[in-house]
Motif scaffolding. Structure first.
Motif, PDB file in Angstrom:
ATOM      1  N   GLY A   1       0.828  -1.196   0.000  1.00 53.33           N
ATOM      2  CA  GLY A   1       0.000   0.000   0.000  1.00 53.33           C
ATOM      3  C   GLY A   1       0.866   1.251   0.000  1.00 53.33           C
ATOM      4  O   GLY A   1       0.696   2.145   0.823  1.00 53.33           O
ATOM      5  N   CYS A   2       1.788   1.326  -0.949  1.00 51.01           N
ATOM      6  CA  CYS A   2       2.845   2.340  -0.913  1.00 51.01           C
ATOM      7  C   CYS A   2       2.404   3.707  -1.385  1.00 51.01           C
ATOM      8  O   CYS A   2       3.170   4.676  -1.278  1.00 51.01           O
ATOM      9  N   GLY A   3       1.202   3.832  -1.949  1.00 49.41           N
ATOM     10  CA  GLY A   3       0.761   5.127  -2.436  1.00 49.41           C
ATOM     11  C   GLY A   3       1.670   5.646  -3.538  1.00 49.41           C
ATOM     12  O   GLY A   3       1.988   4.948  -4.494  1.00 49.41           O
ATOM     13  N   THR A   4       2.123   6.902  -3.400  1.00 50.76           N
ATOM     14  CA  THR A   4       2.988   7.500  -4.412  1.00 50.76           C
ATOM     15  C   THR A   4       4.464   7.346  -4.081  1.00 50.76           C
ATOM     16  O   THR A   4       5.310   7.996  -4.692  1.00 50.76           O
ATOM     17  N   GLY A   5       4.789   6.498  -3.118  1.00 51.14           N
ATOM     18  CA  GLY A   5       6.153   6.009  -2.964  1.00 51.14           C
ATOM     19  C   GLY A   5       7.107   6.796  -2.088  1.00 51.14           C
ATOM     20  O   GLY A   5       8.295   6.473  -2.037  1.00 51.14           O
ATOM     21  N   HIS A   6       6.627   7.788  -1.370  1.00 53.03           N
ATOM     22  CA  HIS A   6       7.533   8.567  -0.515  1.00 53.03           C
ATOM     23  C   HIS A   6       8.261   7.678   0.494  1.00 53.03           C
ATOM     24  O   HIS A   6       9.488   7.745   0.642  1.00 53.03           O
ATOM     25  N   LEU A   7       7.500   6.851   1.200  1.00 48.67           N
ATOM     26  CA  LEU A   7       8.105   6.023   2.249  1.00 48.67           C
ATOM     27  C   LEU A   7       8.929   4.881   1.660  1.00 48.67           C
ATOM     28  O   LEU A   7       9.930   4.468   2.259  1.00 48.67           O
ATOM     29  N   THR A   8       8.541   4.383   0.506  1.00 47.55           N
ATOM     30  CA  THR A   8       9.332   3.329  -0.129  1.00 47.55           C
ATOM     31  C   THR A   8      10.715   3.857  -0.484  1.00 47.55           C
ATOM     32  O   THR A   8      11.726   3.160  -0.322  1.00 47.55           O
TER      33      THR A   8
ATOM     34  N   ASP B   1      22.796  -2.382  -1.694  1.00 44.71           N
ATOM     35  CA  ASP B   1      22.772  -3.848  -1.653  1.00 44.71           C
ATOM     36  C   ASP B   1      21.425  -4.385  -1.189  1.00 44.71           C
ATOM     37  O   ASP B   1      21.201  -5.594  -1.210  1.00 44.71           O
ATOM     38  N   GLY B   2      20.545  -3.506  -0.747  1.00 49.46           N
ATOM     39  CA  GLY B   2      19.198  -3.896  -0.364  1.00 49.46           C
ATOM     40  C   GLY B   2      18.214  -3.577  -1.470  1.00 49.46           C
ATOM     41  O   GLY B   2      18.583  -3.172  -2.571  1.00 49.46           O
ATOM     42  N   GLN B   3      16.942  -3.764  -1.171  1.00 52.45           N
ATOM     43  CA  GLN B   3      15.909  -3.488  -2.166  1.00 52.45           C
ATOM     44  C   GLN B   3      14.621  -3.085  -1.463  1.00 52.45           C
ATOM     45  O   GLN B   3      14.257  -3.652  -0.434  1.00 52.45           O
ATOM     46  N   ALA B   4      13.942  -2.099  -2.031  1.00 45.62           N
ATOM     47  CA  ALA B   4      12.618  -1.708  -1.564  1.00 45.62           C
ATOM     48  C   ALA B   4      11.642  -1.865  -2.719  1.00 45.62           C
ATOM     49  O   ALA B   4      11.867  -1.335  -3.810  1.00 45.62           O
ATOM     50  N   VAL B   5      10.570  -2.616  -2.476  1.00 45.49           N
ATOM     51  CA  VAL B   5       9.543  -2.850  -3.493  1.00 45.49           C
ATOM     52  C   VAL B   5       8.227  -2.298  -2.958  1.00 45.49           C
ATOM     53  O   VAL B   5       7.752  -2.717  -1.892  1.00 45.49           O
ATOM     54  N   GLY B   6       7.649  -1.357  -3.682  1.00 42.81           N
ATOM     55  CA  GLY B   6       6.373  -0.779  -3.287  1.00 42.81           C
ATOM     56  C   GLY B   6       5.252  -1.287  -4.165  1.00 42.81           C
ATOM     57  O   GLY B   6       5.378  -1.311  -5.392  1.00 42.81           O
ATOM     58  N   ILE B   7       4.159  -1.727  -3.541  1.00 43.88           N
ATOM     59  CA  ILE B   7       2.994  -2.179  -4.304  1.00 43.88           C
ATOM     60  C   ILE B   7       1.763  -1.400  -3.860  1.00 43.88           C
ATOM     61  O   ILE B   7       1.638  -1.026  -2.696  1.00 43.88           O
TER      62      ILE B   7
ATOM     63  N   ILE C   1       0.962   4.553  -8.508  1.00 42.55           N
ATOM     64  CA  ILE C   1       2.187   3.852  -8.883  1.00 42.55           C
ATOM     65  C   ILE C   1       2.900   4.587 -10.020  1.00 42.55           C
ATOM     66  O   ILE C   1       4.137   4.681 -10.043  1.00 42.55           O
ATOM     67  N   LYS C   2       2.151   5.132 -10.949  1.00 45.69           N
ATOM     68  CA  LYS C   2       2.747   5.885 -12.054  1.00 45.69           C
ATOM     69  C   LYS C   2       3.548   7.071 -11.526  1.00 45.69           C
ATOM     70  O   LYS C   2       4.674   7.331 -11.976  1.00 45.69           O
ATOM     71  N   ILE C   3       2.998   7.791 -10.562  1.00 43.44           N
ATOM     72  CA  ILE C   3       3.716   8.921  -9.966  1.00 43.44           C
ATOM     73  C   ILE C   3       4.959   8.435  -9.239  1.00 43.44           C
ATOM     74  O   ILE C   3       6.038   9.030  -9.346  1.00 43.44           O
ATOM     75  N   ALA C   4       4.816   7.344  -8.493  1.00 44.48           N
ATOM     76  CA  ALA C   4       5.967   6.798  -7.761  1.00 44.48           C
ATOM     77  C   ALA C   4       7.096   6.422  -8.716  1.00 44.48           C
ATOM     78  O   ALA C   4       8.271   6.713  -8.454  1.00 44.48           O
ATOM     79  N   GLU C   5       6.759   5.793  -9.830  1.00 47.48           N
ATOM     80  CA  GLU C   5       7.780   5.382 -10.803  1.00 47.48           C
ATOM     81  C   GLU C   5       8.464   6.595 -11.437  1.00 47.48           C
ATOM     82  O   GLU C   5       9.687   6.593 -11.645  1.00 47.48           O
ATOM     83  N   GLU C   6       7.689   7.612 -11.726  1.00 43.27           N
ATOM     84  CA  GLU C   6       8.260   8.812 -12.345  1.00 43.27           C
ATOM     85  C   GLU C   6       9.276   9.488 -11.432  1.00 43.27           C
ATOM     86  O   GLU C   6      10.245  10.080 -11.908  1.00 43.27           O
ATOM     87  N   LYS C   7       9.065   9.398 -10.132  1.00 43.35           N
ATOM     88  CA  LYS C   7       9.952  10.069  -9.184  1.00 43.35           C
ATOM     89  C   LYS C   7      11.171   9.233  -8.826  1.00 43.35           C
ATOM     90  O   LYS C   7      12.069   9.731  -8.141  1.00 43.35           O
TER      91      LYS C   7
ATOM     92  N   PHE D   1       8.530  -0.303  -8.172  1.00 46.37           N
ATOM     93  CA  PHE D   1       7.110  -0.115  -7.892  1.00 46.37           C
ATOM     94  C   PHE D   1       6.275  -0.956  -8.843  1.00 46.37           C
ATOM     95  O   PHE D   1       6.610  -1.096 -10.030  1.00 46.37           O
ATOM     96  N   CYS D   2       5.181  -1.519  -8.321  1.00 45.89           N
ATOM     97  CA  CYS D   2       4.297  -2.358  -9.132  1.00 45.89           C
ATOM     98  C   CYS D   2       2.858  -2.163  -8.684  1.00 45.89           C
ATOM     99  O   CYS D   2       2.585  -1.987  -7.489  1.00 45.89           O
ATOM    100  N   VAL D   3       1.946  -2.202  -9.645  1.00 44.85           N
ATOM    101  CA  VAL D   3       0.523  -2.294  -9.309  1.00 44.85           C
ATOM    102  C   VAL D   3       0.276  -3.700  -8.790  1.00 44.85           C
ATOM    103  O   VAL D   3       0.593  -4.686  -9.465  1.00 44.85           O
ATOM    104  N   GLY D   4      -0.247  -3.807  -7.580  1.00 49.17           N
ATOM    105  CA  GLY D   4      -0.459  -5.138  -7.016  1.00 49.17           C
ATOM    106  C   GLY D   4      -1.118  -5.088  -5.663  1.00 49.17           C
ATOM    107  O   GLY D   4      -1.324  -4.021  -5.080  1.00 49.17           O
ATOM    108  N   SER D   5      -1.450  -6.265  -5.181  1.00 47.69           N
ATOM    109  CA  SER D   5      -2.027  -6.438  -3.849  1.00 47.69           C
ATOM    110  C   SER D   5      -1.888  -7.909  -3.492  1.00 47.69           C
ATOM    111  O   SER D   5      -1.425  -8.717  -4.296  1.00 47.69           O
ATOM    112  N   SER D   6      -2.305  -8.254  -2.298  1.00 52.34           N
ATOM    113  CA  SER D   6      -2.239  -9.650  -1.903  1.00 52.34           C
ATOM    114  C   SER D   6      -3.171 -10.518  -2.737  1.00 52.34           C
ATOM    115  O   SER D   6      -2.927 -11.709  -2.913  1.00 52.34           O
TER     116      SER D   6
END
Length: 226
Positions: A40-47, A57-63, A70-76, A85-90
């Motif tokens: 539930g990452c929204g526009t990705g600020h916290l991700t 060496d780590g990774q953060a994946v926002g869904i 997600i489009k805004i998150a990817e652009e930033k 970032f990916c469109v997704g849910s459980s």
């Protein structure tokens, strides 16, 4: 167009969620190299904040199920190599959802939007992964009842060191109009057209200088797998 406008507005006014979420994330003591899923990452600020903490060496994946956010998150985040970032849910799926891939799962200000009949699917999808032994699971800030989430964790039966508390996060806005804009972008509803009278009486205070304080009741859960 309305969904696009809402996503942009949310990105502009989501400061309160970012501040509260950042505070929670700092308390997790994430490590360099951790792989973290932000549900539930929204526009990705916290991700992006998580990606900075875990390092290259780590990774953060926002869904998030909202494609416009997600489009805004990817652009930033085009220049950030350890951020995805990916469109997704459980329910509809997300990267590596069938394997023990992530070290930490985080969700802030999101689970109260998950329909009740999907909540157990969400827990199972993020928690009960075959072969995933001993990984830390961190489940973030929700605006549901403390007792309800405690009962749900007991039903799952996979956790120790479960901590449930109910902090109050005071969100501040420069005016009631700014608060209304935040409410609309966050809930997709207008204050005037929702059953918000009790909410306003309980949690919203207009200060002498015209600023508005929204004292948000939250449930915060931190748990480790057995």
């Amino acid at each position: 167009m309305e969904a696009d406008a809402n996503a942009k507005s949310y990105d502009e006014v989501s400061g309160p969620q970012i501040e509260a979420g950042s505070q929670f994330i700092r308390e997790l003591n994430l490590s360099l190299g951790d792989k973290v899923l932000d549900m539930g990452c929204g526009t990705g600020h916290l991700t992006k904040y998580i990606a900075d903490i875990v390092g290259p060496d780590g990774q953060a994946v926002g869904i998030d199920p909202d494609a416009e956010r997600i489009k805004i998150a990817e652009e930033k985040s085009k220049e950030v190599g350890n951020l995805q970032f990916c469109v997704g849910s459980s329910v509809i799926g997300f990267p590596h959802d069938t394997e023990p891939y992530y070290d930490v799962h985080i969700s802030t200000n999101a689970y109260h939007w998950v329909p009740d009949d999907e909540k157990r699917i969400t827990y199972r999808k993020h928690i009960d992964i075959p072969g995933d032994n001993g990984n830390v699971e961190k489940i973030g800030i929700y605006t549901l009842t403390q007792e309800g989430y405690r009962d749900m964790f007991q039903e799952v039966g996979l956790f120790n060191n479960v901590v449930v508390d109910a902090p109050i996060y005071p969100y501040r806005y420069e005016s009631f109009e700014e608060f209304k804009r935040w409410f609309k972008a966050t809930t997709r509803q207008d204050v005037e057209t929702t059953k918000s009278e009790d909410l306003l009486k309980k949690f919203v205070t207009t200060e002498d200088d015209g600023q508005v304080t929204f004292k948000v009741p939250c449930i915060r859960i931190s748990a480790c797998k057995n």
